[in-house]
Each structure stands twice: as C-alpha cells, then as structure tokens.
Design a protein around this motif. Structure first.
Motif, short mmCIF file in Angstrom:
data_model
loop_
_atom_site.label_atom_id
_atom_site.label_comp_id
_atom_site.label_asym_id
_atom_site.label_seq_id
_atom_site.Cartn_x
_atom_site.Cartn_y
_atom_site.Cartn_z
N GLY A 120 0.81 -1.21 0.00
CA GLY A 120 0.00 0.00 0.00
C GLY A 120 0.84 1.25 0.00
N SER A 121 0.23 2.34 0.40
CA SER A 121 0.89 3.64 0.40
C SER A 121 1.36 4.01 1.80
CB SER A 121 -0.06 4.72 -0.12
OG SER A 121 -0.35 4.52 -1.48
N ASP A 122 2.39 4.83 1.85
CA ASP A 122 2.89 5.38 3.11
C ASP A 122 2.04 6.60 3.43
OD1 ASP A 122 4.23 6.51 5.22
OD2 ASP A 122 6.22 6.32 4.33
N ASN A 123 0.91 6.38 4.09
CA ASN A 123 -0.07 7.44 4.27
C ASN A 123 0.42 8.58 5.15
OD1 ASN A 123 -2.80 6.65 2.95
ND2 ASN A 123 -2.03 4.74 3.85
N ALA A 124 1.25 8.29 6.13
CA ALA A 124 1.81 9.36 6.95
C ALA A 124 2.70 10.26 6.10
CB ALA A 124 2.60 8.78 8.12
N GLN A 125 3.41 9.67 5.15
CA GLN A 125 4.27 10.47 4.25
C GLN A 125 3.43 11.40 3.39
OE1 GLN A 125 4.50 9.76 0.64
NE2 GLN A 125 6.15 11.19 0.20
N PHE A 126 2.23 10.96 3.01
CA PHE A 126 1.35 11.81 2.19
C PHE A 126 1.13 13.16 2.86
CE2 PHE A 126 -1.27 8.93 -0.83
CZ PHE A 126 -0.15 8.18 -1.13
N THR A 127 0.68 13.11 4.11
CA THR A 127 0.35 14.37 4.79
C THR A 127 1.61 15.15 5.16
OG1 THR A 127 0.01 12.96 6.74
CG2 THR A 127 -1.95 13.90 5.72
N THR A 128 2.68 14.46 5.48
CA THR A 128 3.94 15.15 5.77
C THR A 128 4.39 15.96 4.55
OG1 THR A 128 4.64 13.45 7.34
CG2 THR A 128 6.37 14.82 6.39
N LEU A 129 4.34 15.34 3.37
CA LEU A 129 4.74 16.01 2.15
C LEU A 129 3.83 17.19 1.84
CD1 LEU A 129 6.59 16.00 -0.36
CD2 LEU A 129 5.01 14.35 -1.41
N MET A 130 2.52 17.01 2.01
CA MET A 130 1.59 18.07 1.68
C MET A 130 1.69 19.24 2.67
SD MET A 130 -0.55 19.23 -0.48
CE MET A 130 -1.38 18.00 -1.48
N VAL A 131 1.83 18.94 3.96
CA VAL A 131 1.98 20.02 4.94
C VAL A 131 3.23 20.84 4.64
CG1 VAL A 131 2.49 20.52 7.37
CG2 VAL A 131 0.67 18.91 6.79
N GLU A 132 4.31 20.16 4.30
CA GLU A 132 5.56 20.85 3.96
C GLU A 132 5.35 21.82 2.79
OE1 GLU A 132 9.35 22.22 3.42
OE2 GLU A 132 8.60 21.09 5.17
N TYR A 133 4.67 21.35 1.75
CA TYR A 133 4.42 22.20 0.59
C TYR A 133 3.50 23.38 0.93
CZ TYR A 133 2.06 23.98 -3.52
OH TYR A 133 1.50 24.82 -4.44
N LEU A 134 2.39 23.09 1.60
CA LEU A 134 1.43 24.15 1.89
C LEU A 134 2.01 25.20 2.83
CD1 LEU A 134 -1.79 21.96 2.30
CD2 LEU A 134 -1.21 23.44 0.36
N TYR A 135 2.80 24.78 3.80
CA TYR A 135 3.43 25.71 4.74
C TYR A 135 4.47 26.55 4.01
CZ TYR A 135 6.24 27.31 8.72
OH TYR A 135 6.94 28.06 9.63
N ARG A 136 5.23 25.92 3.13
CA ARG A 136 6.29 26.62 2.40
C ARG A 136 5.70 27.63 1.41
NH1 ARG A 136 8.15 24.33 -2.16
NH2 ARG A 136 7.59 22.26 -1.37
N SER A 137 4.53 27.33 0.84
CA SER A 137 3.96 28.17 -0.21
C SER A 137 2.90 29.14 0.29
CB SER A 137 3.36 27.29 -1.30
OG SER A 137 2.33 26.47 -0.77
#
Length: 344
Positions: A164-181
C-alpha cells in the motif's frame, strides 16, 4: 560451528530428513496419517531445519483454478476502479483470470464474498478489506484458507503480505508544501472514517505540524459510510458557516472529501486558489481520477497505482508458487508524489 543449510522447499526438506517426498506431504496433510516414529522424525527435522511449509502450495488436492480474486470496498469508487484496472491487467499478463468483487461497504457482504471465493478455489486473492468496518476474525480466517495479499487497507498480521501507500508520508509532504507556499493548513476529516488510512494521515499531519513548530488544527465532520463527496459537501458547509477554520488553507483527508468541500466553498461564494484575491486554498490526497477535472483543479498527493498493483500481484504469485512462507509478513509501502494544481 557449521551452519544449518537453508531449506527452501519440500523436496529439500524430505531429502534432509531422510524420508520420501510423498511421506512428508502426507504428514503435512494429516500428521496422524503417518506412523508415530515417522511423525517424530519429521517433527525433529522441522525443529532442526526451521522449515515452515506453505500450506497452500502443498495442498495439491485443492485443484486450484487459474483465477485471482480481487475484492475492494466499492468498485464504483473511481479510486478503486483505477486500482482494479491495474491489478486486472497485471493478472491477465501473468496468465491468470481476475474475478472482481465489491463489498459495497458491508461487512456481511464481505463475508459472503469470502464464502464464494472459497468455493471457487482461486489460486489467490488480492484483498482491499473494509478495514475498520470488517469482521476482522472473518478476514483472518479467510486468509488462513486462501493465499491472500492485502492492499490499500492494512490489518495487522493478516494475510501473506500487505502492499500500500505510506499514508503518513502523504500528509507530511503536503503540509511541507502548503506551509512553504503559504499559510499552514487545517486538516478536514471525518469523525468516523470508513478507511483506517485516515488515522495514519492524521498522525502524519500532527507530526509534521509539530515538526514545524505549529499547532495542529483538526476539523472533524459528521458522516458514516462511503458517500464521501456528500459528507465533504454537507460537513464543509456546516464547518464554513460556523467559522470552524482558523487557517485559510484546508487539507482534506482524501480527494473525495475535497471534491465535496470544493462544492461547499463555491456555494458559499469563496474563491479557491493561489491568486492574491483568493479566499481559501484547498488540497486533497490520493490523486483521485476526477481531481484533474474539479474547478479549480485539485492539488493532491498521487498514489502510485502502477507500483502498488505490480507489487501486489508479484508477491501473491511468488507466494502461491513457493513452498515456503516467511516468519515475518512482508509489507511494502510506496511514497506519494506531490501534484501541484490551481486549488492550492
């Protein structure tokens, strides 16, 4: 000290034990069917060589078909539809005939599917269980009877493997992007999500926000079952009307909730996107097949459909063909990819 040789199949085990292959096979089908002295000899050899046979491969009288069962919670869900399309292609390419089933969100119906599959005697099954809603004892019992690889929704220690998918990584990656942008996001989720992946995504969100020194903001909405767009729309309207969001950036637990929430934003007259005059940014997770066609197009995290389906079929067929099982269930988690679109 000499190392004990690794026993990889029943032929090697029979030879190392000093017994015939039919005698060893007879023992594994029914330990009481061989003489007590033979049984003792085999049991001592099992302990000495640490050999664990694959009960599916040695049970030759099952007369397995060339069918692979594929079971998903909702076949009408475009996410599962896309996953099934990939799995189906991989099975056909490997010379097997896929047979598709949908649990329709019902644990009772999921159990009936298990009974139907037992009678079909498939070579193996690729199962995305309902998860939180499943009768987990029934799932575990089925996986003892039929070679099964779980995908998408994991149940601990059940089945031959999980992919399956690394679901915790999904939100970690998205939070990083949204916070940075821009502004750090609030998380919009269901109070009682049908899929356990939502819990992992929430934890990934909390951890990522804290890593950035930010206070997590979680907005939970009511709703049961798999009508996620309706839940995102109705719950989103209520959350927006009550001023539940402190942040002007909202990360939804999955794309289907996000699609409903986008509709709620438009009904409230909110402009969604990155433009200076925008009122709110919205992002999702999964790269749902429809996420490219929302207005504005939805920023999301893409699941690796091809990698998950390829690995699921590969692990299942390797296990079915092998006569050994592993001590530890092999689990594979694939990371998601950030897809930046106009909504955020």
């Amino acid at each position: 000290m000499a190392r004990t040789p690794k026993i990889r199949n029943m032929e090697q085990f029979a030879e190392a034990s000093g017994l015939s292959r039919p005698t060893v096979s007879k023992f594994f089908n029914d330990p009481n069917s061989v003489r007590p002295s033979t049984r003792k000899k085999i049991e001592e050899a099992l302990e000495r060589f640490d050999y664990r046979p694959n009960i599916y491969a040695i049970n030759q009288n099952r007369r397995l078909t060339k069918t692979i069962g594929i079971v998903v919670p909702y076949l009408s869900d475009p996410f599962f539809g896309e996953m099934v399309r990939n799995l189906e292609q991989k099975c056909v390419a490997a010379g097997y005939s896929p047979s598709l089933f949908s649990s329709n969100g019902s644990a009772e119906h999921e159990g009936k599917i298990f009974d139907a599959l037992r009678s079909m005697k498939p070579s193996g099954v690729l199962l995305a269980p309902l998860g939180r809603l499943s009768n987990q004892d029934a799932v575990a019992a089925f996986c003892q009877d039929v070679p099964t690889v779980l995908f998408d929704s994991n149940i601990k220690d059940v089945g031959m493997a999980f992919v399956g998918s690394d679901n915790a990584q999904f939100t970690t990656l998205m939070v990083e992007y949204l916070y940075r942008s821009g502004e750090p996001p609030a998380l919009l989720e269901m109070k009682t999500p049908p899929n356990p992946n939502s819990r992992k995504r929430r934890q990934g969100y909390i951890n990522s926000m804290k890593d950035h020194g930010l206070e997590p903001e979680i907005v939970q909405i009511d709703g049961e079952g798999w009508a996620l767009e309706d839940i995102g729309y109705e719950g989103g309207l209520r959350a927006l009307a009550s001023g539940a969001f402190k942040s002007r950036t909202v990360l939804c637990s999955n794309d289907r909730l996000a699609i409903g929430f986008l509709a709620a934003c438009h009904e409230k007259g909110l402009k969604v996107g990155l433009a200076p005059d925008a009122d709110i940014r919205v992002a999702g997770q999964d790269d749902h097949p429809f996420s490219r066609f929302t207005y504005p197009q939805l920023t999301t995290i893409a699941q690796d459909y091809d990698a998950i389906s390829s690995r699921s079929v590969e692990v299942l067929l390797e296990s079915v063909k092998s006569e050994t099982t592993t001590e530890v269930r092999p689990d594979t988690f694939f990371e998601g990819k950030l897809i930046m679109r106009k909504s955020a």
